[in-house]
Design a protein around this motif. Structure first.
Motif, PDB file in Angstrom:
ATOM      1  N   TYR A 349      35.756  46.669  49.157  1.00 44.55           N
ATOM      2  CA  TYR A 349      37.169  46.495  49.497  1.00 44.55           C
ATOM      3  C   TYR A 349      37.554  45.018  49.411  1.00 44.55           C
ATOM      4  O   TYR A 349      36.843  44.145  49.931  1.00 44.55           O
ATOM      5  CB  TYR A 349      37.447  46.994  50.910  1.00 44.55           C
ATOM      6  N   GLU A 350      38.680  44.756  48.801  1.00 41.46           N
ATOM      7  CA  GLU A 350      39.100  43.372  48.628  1.00 41.46           C
ATOM      8  C   GLU A 350      39.307  42.716  49.994  1.00 41.46           C
ATOM      9  O   GLU A 350      40.068  43.199  50.835  1.00 41.46           O
ATOM     10  CB  GLU A 350      40.385  43.306  47.805  1.00 41.46           C
ATOM     11  N   GLY A 351      38.604  41.613  50.219  1.00 44.10           N
ATOM     12  CA  GLY A 351      38.737  40.872  51.466  1.00 44.10           C
ATOM     13  C   GLY A 351      37.780  41.268  52.559  1.00 44.10           C
ATOM     14  O   GLY A 351      37.734  40.598  53.598  1.00 44.10           O
ATOM     15  N   ILE A 352      37.000  42.336  52.367  1.00 45.42           N
ATOM     16  CA  ILE A 352      36.090  42.758  53.432  1.00 45.42           C
ATOM     17  C   ILE A 352      34.991  41.702  53.613  1.00 45.42           C
ATOM     18  O   ILE A 352      34.450  41.167  52.635  1.00 45.42           O
ATOM     19  CB  ILE A 352      35.501  44.150  53.133  1.00 45.42           C
ATOM     20  N   GLY A 353      34.694  41.388  54.875  1.00 46.73           N
ATOM     21  CA  GLY A 353      33.694  40.361  55.144  1.00 46.73           C
ATOM     22  C   GLY A 353      34.090  39.000  54.619  1.00 46.73           C
ATOM     23  O   GLY A 353      33.225  38.159  54.333  1.00 46.73           O
ATOM     24  N   GLU A 354      35.414  38.768  54.451  1.00 49.19           N
ATOM     25  CA  GLU A 354      35.918  37.539  53.851  1.00 49.19           C
ATOM     26  C   GLU A 354      35.286  37.294  52.488  1.00 49.19           C
ATOM     27  O   GLU A 354      34.943  36.157  52.120  1.00 49.19           O
ATOM     28  CB  GLU A 354      35.676  36.335  54.783  1.00 49.19           C
ATOM     29  N   ALA A 355      35.145  38.382  51.724  1.00 48.99           N
ATOM     30  CA  ALA A 355      34.534  38.300  50.397  1.00 48.99           C
ATOM     31  C   ALA A 355      35.149  39.387  49.514  1.00 48.99           C
ATOM     32  O   ALA A 355      36.209  39.912  49.807  1.00 48.99           O
ATOM     33  CB  ALA A 355      33.017  38.474  50.510  1.00 48.99           C
ATOM     34  N   CYS A 356      34.475  39.701  48.411  1.00 47.61           N
ATOM     35  CA  CYS A 356      34.906  40.782  47.502  1.00 47.61           C
ATOM     36  C   CYS A 356      36.322  40.542  46.986  1.00 47.61           C
ATOM     37  O   CYS A 356      37.159  41.453  46.959  1.00 47.61           O
ATOM     38  CB  CYS A 356      34.817  42.137  48.200  1.00 47.61           C
ATOM     39  N   ARG A 357      36.603  39.326  46.577  1.00 47.63           N
ATOM     40  CA  ARG A 357      37.940  38.960  46.136  1.00 47.63           C
ATOM     41  C   ARG A 357      38.244  39.497  44.739  1.00 47.63           C
ATOM     42  O   ARG A 357      37.483  40.274  44.196  1.00 47.63           O
ATOM     43  CB  ARG A 357      38.112  37.443  46.215  1.00 47.63           C
ATOM     44  N   GLN A 358      39.357  39.047  44.173  1.00 44.33           N
ATOM     45  CA  GLN A 358      39.877  39.701  42.973  1.00 44.33           C
ATOM     46  C   GLN A 358      38.912  39.683  41.793  1.00 44.33           C
ATOM     47  O   GLN A 358      38.889  40.612  40.985  1.00 44.33           O
ATOM     48  CB  GLN A 358      41.214  39.081  42.554  1.00 44.33           C
ATOM     49  N   GLU A 359      38.084  38.639  41.686  1.00 45.37           N
ATOM     50  CA  GLU A 359      37.143  38.598  40.570  1.00 45.37           C
ATOM     51  C   GLU A 359      36.111  39.720  40.678  1.00 45.37           C
ATOM     52  O   GLU A 359      35.647  40.266  39.668  1.00 45.37           O
ATOM     53  CB  GLU A 359      36.470  37.228  40.474  1.00 45.37           C
ATOM     54  N   VAL A 360      35.756  40.091  41.921  1.00 41.37           N
ATOM     55  CA  VAL A 360      34.817  41.204  42.124  1.00 41.37           C
ATOM     56  C   VAL A 360      35.526  42.530  41.864  1.00 41.37           C
ATOM     57  O   VAL A 360      34.930  43.457  41.307  1.00 41.37           O
ATOM     58  CB  VAL A 360      34.229  41.152  43.551  1.00 41.37           C
ATOM     59  N   GLN A 361      36.790  42.632  42.220  1.00 40.98           N
ATOM     60  CA  GLN A 361      37.555  43.843  41.924  1.00 40.98           C
ATOM     61  C   GLN A 361      37.588  44.101  40.419  1.00 40.98           C
ATOM     62  O   GLN A 361      37.382  45.219  39.952  1.00 40.98           O
ATOM     63  CB  GLN A 361      38.983  43.729  42.468  1.00 40.98           C
ATOM     64  N   ARG A 362      37.860  43.036  39.653  1.00 40.06           N
ATOM     65  CA  ARG A 362      37.889  43.185  38.193  1.00 40.06           C
ATOM     66  C   ARG A 362      36.522  43.596  37.660  1.00 40.06           C
ATOM     67  O   ARG A 362      36.411  44.485  36.812  1.00 40.06           O
ATOM     68  CB  ARG A 362      38.324  41.869  37.531  1.00 40.06           C
ATOM     69  N   PHE A 363      35.491  42.945  38.165  1.00 41.76           N
ATOM     70  CA  PHE A 363      34.140  43.219  37.670  1.00 41.76           C
ATOM     71  C   PHE A 363      33.780  44.678  37.906  1.00 41.76           C
ATOM     72  O   PHE A 363      33.272  45.364  37.003  1.00 41.76           O
ATOM     73  CB  PHE A 363      33.130  42.297  38.355  1.00 41.76           C
ATOM     74  N   MET A 364      34.039  45.188  39.099  1.00 36.11           N
ATOM     75  CA  MET A 364      33.687  46.568  39.414  1.00 36.11           C
ATOM     76  C   MET A 364      34.487  47.554  38.559  1.00 36.11           C
ATOM     77  O   MET A 364      33.946  48.560  38.076  1.00 36.11           O
ATOM     78  CB  MET A 364      33.909  46.846  40.890  1.00 36.11           C
ATOM     79  N   PHE A 365      35.758  47.291  38.375  1.00 37.56           N
ATOM     80  CA  PHE A 365      36.586  48.176  37.560  1.00 37.56           C
ATOM     81  C   PHE A 365      36.042  48.271  36.134  1.00 37.56           C
ATOM     82  O   PHE A 365      35.816  49.374  35.615  1.00 37.56           O
ATOM     83  CB  PHE A 365      38.026  47.654  37.543  1.00 37.56           C
ATOM     84  N   TRP A 366      35.835  47.125  35.492  1.00 36.78           N
ATOM     85  CA  TRP A 366      35.411  47.159  34.087  1.00 36.78           C
ATOM     86  C   TRP A 366      33.968  47.626  33.943  1.00 36.78           C
ATOM     87  O   TRP A 366      33.641  48.343  32.981  1.00 36.78           O
ATOM     88  CB  TRP A 366      35.623  45.782  33.455  1.00 36.78           C
ATOM     89  N   ASN A 367      33.117  47.262  34.877  1.00 39.42           N
ATOM     90  CA  ASN A 367      31.753  47.783  34.906  1.00 39.42           C
ATOM     91  C   ASN A 367      31.777  49.307  34.885  1.00 39.42           C
ATOM     92  O   ASN A 367      31.118  49.956  34.058  1.00 39.42           O
ATOM     93  CB  ASN A 367      31.066  47.240  36.163  1.00 39.42           C
ATOM     94  N   CYS A 368      32.547  49.907  35.804  1.00 37.02           N
ATOM     95  CA  CYS A 368      32.567  51.366  35.914  1.00 37.02           C
ATOM     96  C   CYS A 368      33.229  52.016  34.700  1.00 37.02           C
ATOM     97  O   CYS A 368      32.707  53.000  34.140  1.00 37.02           O
ATOM     98  CB  CYS A 368      33.284  51.787  37.195  1.00 37.02           C
ATOM     99  N   MET A 369      34.378  51.495  34.284  1.00 34.69           N
ATOM    100  CA  MET A 369      35.127  52.146  33.207  1.00 34.69           C
ATOM    101  C   MET A 369      34.394  52.077  31.871  1.00 34.69           C
ATOM    102  O   MET A 369      34.521  52.978  31.044  1.00 34.69           O
ATOM    103  CB  MET A 369      36.509  51.519  33.077  1.00 34.69           C
ATOM    104  N   LEU A 370      33.628  51.022  31.635  1.00 34.19           N
ATOM    105  CA  LEU A 370      32.886  50.915  30.377  1.00 34.19           C
ATOM    106  C   LEU A 370      31.485  51.511  30.483  1.00 34.19           C
ATOM    107  O   LEU A 370      30.723  51.455  29.522  1.00 34.19           O
ATOM    108  CB  LEU A 370      32.811  49.451  29.942  1.00 34.19           C
ATOM    109  N   SER A 371      31.178  52.107  31.636  1.00 36.80           N
ATOM    110  CA  SER A 371      29.874  52.747  31.825  1.00 36.80           C
ATOM    111  C   SER A 371      29.980  54.259  31.942  1.00 36.80           C
ATOM    112  O   SER A 371      28.994  54.924  32.258  1.00 36.80           O
ATOM    113  CB  SER A 371      29.186  52.178  33.078  1.00 36.80           C
ATOM    114  N   GLY A 372      31.171  54.812  31.709  1.00 35.84           N
ATOM    115  CA  GLY A 372      31.316  56.263  31.664  1.00 35.84           C
ATOM    116  C   GLY A 372      32.216  56.871  32.716  1.00 35.84           C
ATOM    117  O   GLY A 372      32.457  58.084  32.693  1.00 35.84           O
TER     118      GLY A 372
END
Length: 538
Positions: A349-372
């Protein structure tokens, strides 16, 4: 005669002709609806309070339907043996949920589609506690909905009042009229769901599919299987005529936080949710897609994965440290046979633990979408638990608070908008035909070295590569010599594009993209597009 438009809900009431001391527990009422082709649907009705029951119906078929009522107490003439007609007219609006119909699993089991076969790109937001009064109606709820519609979201994951991160009947879980059940679990509270109706209708009217969770997983042990079946029958009866998606529970086999018998609880929950899944499939006449939000993967939450129409994953909240586990779970889920659609329904979740910011959101989205994966779920800390400026959620049962960012700020975090840019890009193409293609790029990402490119697409039509920040020296391979591709860079940060021109491959089918003038040090998406690749049908 009642009337409605194609795929749209209509409702009518029944008044009991005699007194029933405990109507919710004593009476079951169903409607046998016969469509113009002679096919029958048995639609459960719901107790609306007092001596009133209501039925909600929808049909994709145009023409005259007939119905008759079936009551568990056949002596009540107000409920049993009633008959009538329902006229269904062609849909005349532009809401895609009615124009194309509710969702189902595709024939190849790889994605979700509308009833008419139109592919559905799932981009969900997480509003677990979104029916509580902290997200006030109408202003707060409608503000958040409008923002998500504008950012291309088309699903909201939301819990039917039996919330996570709290004990039963915690006052933080109330809506304007109280709790969804009486405090001894004796019966449902219809007035609670009257307020839920307003929110559910608004989501659907705005083109958003409600992914309705019955509860958090540990409530199964508190209610028991039979009461949980009652709960789910009520949800199916009340919301089955909407273009919804069913999710049995959140974190299905997670025991209550303070339980001292966790292993026994997990076993009981897995067995119980399997039985409830069988029941929901049996009573739902609309056959809505069914899954369960997991502790890792939905297939591990029940004893029979064939009961699930799509797989939901939860892959971690550890910022970039969650990337290897995300890669593993997505890859394993997409390789299972028979195939079912795969969605990462909770990650970082964006901002959880004062981390997981927008760059991680993008990474997870493209990781998942290009992996099936066939879609993705976003979440923001502050929204899922509905922190209000004046009433922060506070601590969970184990004593820790997840943060006090109010939802009024959390919904403006940049990651949500950036995932919308990603969806818009992929929807230019036949995204539902995308498959992972690690062989298309040298040094493809691995779990050990994940800060490398991800690649996927459709051979001969489109190739899409996610290039994590700092990856410029990328070399593509196995490019078809007879396919004239043009290339461009897409910014997942702001949706901008940089044209790279024609792709000139060498004799071995390799190509190294030219470094654009004055590049920005950030993530990029590299696209190779063949003529006619956009808006391909089927």
């Amino acid at each position: 005669m009642y009337s409605t438009m194609q795929n749209s809900m209509t409702e009518w009431s029944f008044i009991a002709a005699q007194a029933h001391p405990d109507p919710f527990n004593e009476i079951e009422l169903d409607i046998l609806l016969t469509d113009p082709d002679g096919e029958e649907m048995k639609i459960p009705a719901f107790w609306a309070g007092g001596n009133t029951w209501k039925v909600r119906c929808a049909s994709p078929k145009v023409g005259k339907h007939t119905w008759r009522s079936l009551c568990s107490d056949p002596s009540d003439a107000g409920l049993h043996g009633r008959e009538g007609e329902l006229a269904v007219k062609p849909y005349a609006g532009d809401n895609p949920l009615f124009l194309h119909g509710p969702l189902r699993k595709s024939a190849d089991g790889r994605y979700l589609e509308h009833l008419d076969g139109s592919p559905f790109f799932w981009l969900a937001d997480t509003w677990w506690m979104g029916f509580c009064e902290r997200l006030n109606w109408p202003d707060g709820f409608q503000t958040l909905t409008a923002d998500r519609v504008g950012k291309q979201f088309n699903v909201v994951q939301i819990v039917a009042g039996l919330y996570p991160d709290m004990p039963a009947f915690d006052p933080r879980g109330v809506n304007e009229v109280g709790f969804p059940w009486e405090e001894d679990w004796a019966r449902i509270n219809p007035t609670y769901f009257d307020m839920v109706d307003l929110r559910m209708y608004h989501l659907v009217e705005q083109g958003i599919v409600p992914c309705l969770l019955g509860c958090w997983g540990y409530y199964l042990l508190w209610l028991g299987v039979e009461k949980m079946k009652q709960h789910w029958r009520y949800l199916v009866a009340r919301y089955g005529a909407l273009p919804a998606v069913w999710c049995l529970a959140g974190e299905g086999i997670m025991p209550y936080y303070l339980s001292e018998t966790k292993e026994e609880d997990r076993s009981s929950q897995r067995e119980g949710w399997t039985e409830v899944a069988q029941y929901v499939r049996q009573i739902d006449p609309y056959h809505h897609p069914l899954s369960i939000h997991p502790t890792d993967t939905a297939c591990n939450q029940v004893e029979d994965r064939s009961l699930l129409d799509f797989d939901m994953l939860q892959t971690g909240h550890g910022d970039r440290g969650s990337i290897p586990n995300t890669m593993r779970l997505v890859e394993e889920a997409c390789q299972r046979q028979p195939a079912i659609p795969v969605l990462n329904s909770e990650v970082c979740y964006e901002g959880i633990g004062e981390a997981c910011r927008q760059e991680v959101q993008r990474f997870m989205f493209w990781n998942c979408m290009l992996s099936g994966a066939c879609g993705h779920t976003y979440g923001a800390n502050g929204i899922w638990q509905v922190n209000d400026r004046d009433r922060p959620y506070g601590p969970s049962p184990h004593g820790m608070a997840w943060g006090h960012t109010p939802w009024q700020e959390a919904y403006q975090l940049p990651g949500s908008k950036q995932l919308g840019f990603g969806k818009q890009l992929l929807e230019r193409y036949a995204w539902w035909r995308f498959q992972p293609h690690p062989e298309w790029v040298e040094g493809h990402a691995t779990r050990e070295k994940y800060n490398r490119p991800f690649a996927g697409g459709v051979p001969g039509q489109v190739r899409v590569l996610f290039l994590p920040s700092g990856v410029w020296d990328v070399k593509l391979r196995e490019i078809e010599a007879d396919v004239p591709y043009r290339a461009y860079l897409f910014s997942p940060v702001d949706g901008g594009e940089i044209e790279l021109g024609a792709v000139e491959v060498d004799a071995e089918g390799r190509w190294q993209p030219p470094l654009p003038r004055a590049p920005i040090f950030q993530d990029w998406v590299l696209v190779l597009e063949a003529d006619g690749a956009r808006q391909i049908e089927g």
